[in-house]
Design a protein around this motif. Structure first.
Motif, PDB file in Angstrom:
ATOM      1  N   GLY A  38       0.806  -1.214   0.000  1.00  0.00           N
ATOM      2  CA  GLY A  38       0.000   0.000   0.000  1.00  0.00           C
ATOM      3  C   GLY A  38       0.838   1.262   0.000  1.00  0.00           C
ATOM      4  N   ILE A  39       2.055   1.177  -0.555  1.00  0.00           N
ATOM      5  CA  ILE A  39       2.946   2.328  -0.636  1.00  0.00           C
ATOM      6  C   ILE A  39       3.022   2.781  -2.087  1.00  0.00           C
ATOM      7  CG2 ILE A  39       5.274   3.207  -0.235  1.00  0.00           C
ATOM      8  CD1 ILE A  39       5.587   1.001   1.896  1.00  0.00           C
ATOM      9  N   ALA A  40       2.548   3.976  -2.362  1.00  0.00           N
ATOM     10  CA  ALA A  40       2.570   4.537  -3.710  1.00  0.00           C
ATOM     11  C   ALA A  40       3.784   5.438  -3.853  1.00  0.00           C
ATOM     12  CB  ALA A  40       1.295   5.337  -3.980  1.00  0.00           C
TER      13      ALA A  40
ATOM     14  N   MET B  68      -1.137  15.294  -5.492  1.00  0.00           N
ATOM     15  CA  MET B  68      -0.655  13.920  -5.369  1.00  0.00           C
ATOM     16  C   MET B  68      -0.751  13.428  -3.932  1.00  0.00           C
ATOM     17  SD  MET B  68       2.630  14.015  -7.951  1.00  0.00           S
ATOM     18  CE  MET B  68       3.167  12.349  -7.562  1.00  0.00           C
ATOM     19  N   ALA B  69      -0.382  14.283  -2.975  1.00  0.00           N
ATOM     20  CA  ALA B  69      -0.368  13.870  -1.577  1.00  0.00           C
ATOM     21  C   ALA B  69      -1.768  13.592  -1.044  1.00  0.00           C
ATOM     22  CB  ALA B  69       0.297  14.956  -0.737  1.00  0.00           C
ATOM     23  N   SER B  70      -2.782  14.237  -1.606  1.00  0.00           N
ATOM     24  CA  SER B  70      -4.144  14.087  -1.098  1.00  0.00           C
ATOM     25  C   SER B  70      -4.840  12.831  -1.592  1.00  0.00           C
ATOM     26  CB  SER B  70      -4.981  15.309  -1.505  1.00  0.00           C
ATOM     27  OG  SER B  70      -5.194  15.326  -2.911  1.00  0.00           O
TER      28      SER B  70
ATOM     29  N   THR C 140      -3.965   5.986  -1.288  1.00  0.00           N
ATOM     30  CA  THR C 140      -2.815   5.262  -1.823  1.00  0.00           C
ATOM     31  C   THR C 140      -3.191   4.093  -2.722  1.00  0.00           C
ATOM     32  OG1 THR C 140      -2.691   3.978   0.235  1.00  0.00           O
ATOM     33  CG2 THR C 140      -1.294   5.946   0.047  1.00  0.00           C
ATOM     34  N   ASP C 141      -4.488   3.876  -2.980  1.00  0.00           N
ATOM     35  CA  ASP C 141      -4.844   2.911  -4.019  1.00  0.00           C
ATOM     36  C   ASP C 141      -4.767   3.542  -5.404  1.00  0.00           C
ATOM     37  OD1 ASP C 141      -7.069   4.548  -4.006  1.00  0.00           O
ATOM     38  OD2 ASP C 141      -8.518   2.962  -3.519  1.00  0.00           O
ATOM     39  N   SER C 142      -4.384   4.833  -5.469  1.00  0.00           N
ATOM     40  CA  SER C 142      -4.216   5.542  -6.732  1.00  0.00           C
ATOM     41  C   SER C 142      -2.864   6.236  -6.728  1.00  0.00           C
ATOM     42  CB  SER C 142      -5.329   6.579  -6.928  1.00  0.00           C
ATOM     43  OG  SER C 142      -6.609   5.973  -6.868  1.00  0.00           O
ATOM     44  N   ASN C 143      -2.278   6.377  -7.900  1.00  0.00           N
ATOM     45  CA  ASN C 143      -0.949   6.969  -7.969  1.00  0.00           C
ATOM     46  C   ASN C 143      -0.815   7.827  -9.218  1.00  0.00           C
ATOM     47  OD1 ASN C 143       1.699   7.425  -7.094  1.00  0.00           O
ATOM     48  ND2 ASN C 143       2.524   5.749  -8.334  1.00  0.00           N
ATOM     49  N   VAL C 144      -0.107   8.931  -9.082  1.00  0.00           N
ATOM     50  CA  VAL C 144       0.378   9.683 -10.235  1.00  0.00           C
ATOM     51  C   VAL C 144       1.833   9.283 -10.385  1.00  0.00           C
ATOM     52  CG1 VAL C 144       0.859  11.960 -11.198  1.00  0.00           C
ATOM     53  CG2 VAL C 144      -1.217  11.587  -9.850  1.00  0.00           C
TER      54      VAL C 144
END
Length: 262
Positions: free
Chosen positions: A190-192, A237-239, A242-246
Motif C-alpha cells: 500500500g505504498i505509492a 498527489m499527496a491528497s 494510496t490505491d491511486s498513484n500519479v
C-alpha cells in the motif's frame, strides 16, 4: 476506511497526516512544507541547517505547532534512521515522504568536474533519497493502518540533459529509476511512489531569472513559473488515497525548452 480504501486523513486516531520533507530549509522544500502545513498536515522538516529549518517553521505561523525541525544529513544512514525514529516518536506514523533535497554543482565540461562535486550531488540526490525511502518503507509497512506515499522531486533533466551538467543529469536519471523501483516494490504494501519533474521555478526573492545554457551552447533567459504551481501539484498527489498513484507529473512553463531542449 483505511488508506487502501480511500482514507486520506492520518493515523487511526484521526490525527493529521504526517509528512517528512527533506531540504525543508529553503526553496521548493520550504514552499512545500509550508503548503502541507497550511493543508493540515504535520510536517517533519529535515535538512542540514537547523536555523534554516527553524525559519521555515516560523513562517508557518500557528501551523508551526505541527512542525518538527530535525537537522539531518541525509547522506548518513544513522542520521536518517534517527530522523524517522524522531518522527514516529512525535507523530506516531509516516504518511508521506517528499524526497526533495538537492546539492548545487558548477556547470562544467566532464573533464573539469571535481570529484567532490560529483560525490556531493550523487550522495544527496540519489543516496539520500534511497536512505530516506528505505526508512519510510520500514515505517509505512509496520504502522496501522499500513501504507503511505513517496514523492520524489525529479527534473526535466531526468529525461533530457542540459550541457555541462553531467552530475546533476546522472543523479536525476538515477532518481527516476529509484521512483520506478519504489513504485513496483511498494504495491504489496500500500505504498505509492511517484515523481514530479518541475521546470524553471522563479526565484523566491523576486530576482531576475538567470540565463540557462541551451542545447547549442548559447545562453538564454527562459520562462519560469511561481513555486505555487509546484506545490499545487504536490498537494494534489499527496491528497490521493494510496490505491491511486500519479506515476510521473511534469510541471513547467509552457514556453520553456524541454523536449530535445530545442
Amino acid at each position: 476506511m483505511d488508506e487502501h480504501g480511500g482514507h486520506v486523513s492520518g493515523g487511526a486516531d484521526g490525527g493529521p497526516r504526517v509528512a517528512v520533507v527533506t531540504g525543508g530549509g529553503s526553496g521548493i522544500g520550504r514552499a512545500s512544507a509550508l503548503a502541507l502545513l497550511r493543508d493540515g498536515w504535520a510536517v517533519a522538516l529535515a535538512g542540514r541547517r537547523e536555523e534554516a529549518l527553524e525559519e521555515t517553521a516560523e513562517l508557518a505561523g500557528p501551523d508551526a505547532a505541527r512542525a518538527l525541525c530535525a537537522p539531518t544529513d541525509i547522506r548518513d544512514p544513522a542520521a536518517v534512521a534517527a530522523l524517522f525514529a524522531a518522527v514516529r516518536d512525535r507523530f506516531g506514523r509516516v504518511d508521506l515522504l517528499f524526497n526533495n533535497a538537492g546539492a548545487p554543482a558548477p556547470r562544467r565540461p566532464i573533464e573539469e568536474v571535481d570529484d567532490g562535486d560529483w560525490e556531493r550531488v550523487l550522495g544527496t540526490i540519489v543516496t539520500g533519497a534511497f536512505l530516506c525511502s528505505r526508512e519510510a518503507f520500514r515505517a509505512m509497512r509496520g504502522q496501522s493502518p499500513p501504507g503511505g506515499r513517496i514523492i520524489n522531486n525529479g527534473a526535466p533533466s531526468a529525461y533530457a540533459p542540459r550541457p555541462n551538467a553531467i552530475a546533476y543529469t546522472t543523479a536525476k536519471h538515477a532518481l527516476l529509476g529509484l521512483t520506478r523501483s519504489l513504485a513496483l516494490d511498494g504495491r504489496a504494501h500500500g505504498i505509492a511512489c511517484g515523481q514530479i519533474d518541475v521546470g524553471n521555478v522563479a526565484p523566491a526573492d523576486g530576482s531576475p531569472q538567470p540565463p540557462a545554457m541551451q542545447a547549442d551552447g548559447s545562453m538564454a533567459v527562459e520562462a519560469a513559473i511561481p513555486v505555487e504551481r509546484f506545490t499545487e501539484a504536490l498537494l494534489m498527489m499527496a491528497s490521493m488515497p494510496t490505491d491511486s498513484n500519479v506515476q510521473y507529473l511534469t510541471v513547467l512553463p509552457t514556453a520553456m525548452p524541454f523536449v530535445g531542449r530545442g
